[in-house]
Design a protein around this motif. Structure first.
Motif, short mmCIF file in Angstrom:
data_model
loop_
_atom_site.label_atom_id
_atom_site.label_comp_id
_atom_site.label_asym_id
_atom_site.label_seq_id
_atom_site.Cartn_x
_atom_site.Cartn_y
_atom_site.Cartn_z
N HIS A 7 34.49 29.08 32.98
CA HIS A 7 34.76 28.46 31.68
C HIS A 7 36.27 28.47 31.45
N LEU A 33 44.19 19.70 28.62
CA LEU A 33 42.74 19.69 28.34
C LEU A 33 42.10 18.43 28.91
N ASN A 34 42.70 17.28 28.63
CA ASN A 34 42.11 16.02 29.09
C ASN A 34 42.13 15.91 30.61
N ARG A 37 39.25 17.91 31.87
CA ARG A 37 37.97 17.20 31.62
C ARG A 37 37.75 16.11 32.68
N GLU A 38 38.81 15.37 32.99
CA GLU A 38 38.69 14.31 33.99
C GLU A 38 38.38 14.88 35.38
N ILE A 40 36.97 17.73 36.14
CA ILE A 40 35.61 18.29 36.17
C ILE A 40 34.59 17.17 36.34
N GLU A 41 34.81 16.08 35.63
CA GLU A 41 33.87 14.95 35.71
C GLU A 41 33.94 14.29 37.08
N GLY A 46 30.40 19.19 36.06
CA GLY A 46 30.11 19.34 34.63
C GLY A 46 29.03 20.36 34.30
N ILE A 51 34.66 23.48 29.75
CA ILE A 51 36.04 23.40 29.29
C ILE A 51 36.03 23.38 27.76
N SER A 52 36.89 24.18 27.15
CA SER A 52 36.96 24.23 25.69
C SER A 52 38.42 24.28 25.25
N ASN A 53 38.69 23.63 24.13
CA ASN A 53 39.98 23.81 23.47
C ASN A 53 39.87 24.98 22.49
#
Lengths: 102, 102
Positions: A7, A33-34, A37-38, A40-41, A46, A51-53
């Motif tokens: 995480h 962060l973005n 996310r990209e 991981i995807e 996923g 992922i968390s802010n």
């Protein structure tokens, strides 16, 4: 529930009252962060990598801050271009990126 | 750096763009966060127990969500009055509060 194997928490200086001030937010925290996310995807992770802010970790002078649990590894002065290396080395390779570790 | 022995994450639906919408925010996420902060301070645990607010974990229907690392324990449907029990049992006693675990 399906728990994450890893995480990733990225400081985006998100205050609980909805304000957003502070260091990491102004220093590319949202871009970091973005990028995570990209990555991981794109890597199809996923279901196992979350992922968390977050709000401020209180380490502003060392930010932007990224924390990975359950390892309890703290990274500082992260830039968006570091995300791929953290994904390759740490998230997929289980090797801490020593040059960024606090 | 001095790493936390336990790190509590409370969803306050804090979006990285500064907006604040979603379930946990409307369901006492901020009160839960503040109760944890007070308990940590009153118990003198500030150096070893960290607390952070986060964005959405994607489990809104089971919220408000509280996560504790490095244990990777996920709690759902938490109310502010549950905070003292989580502090007593889990944070200080190392026993997961089973009735709240997801």
């Amino acid at each position: 529930m399906l728990k994450p194997k890893k995480h990733i928490f990225v400081c985006t200086s998100s205050r609980p009252n909805g304000q957003q001030k502070g260091f990491c937010h102004t220093k590319a925290g949202v871009d970091i962060l973005n990028n995570f996310r990209e990555e991981i995807e794109e890597r199809g992770l996923g279901g196992e990598v979350f992922i968390s802010n977050t709000g401020c970790f209180g380490l502003c002078e060392q930010g932007p801050i990224v924390v990975v649990y359950p390892e309890n590894v703290w990274y500082g002065a992260v830039v968006p271009d570091d995300v791929e290396e953290i994904m390759d080395e740490h998230i997929e390779g289980d090797n801490v990126v020593k040059r960024l570790e606090l």
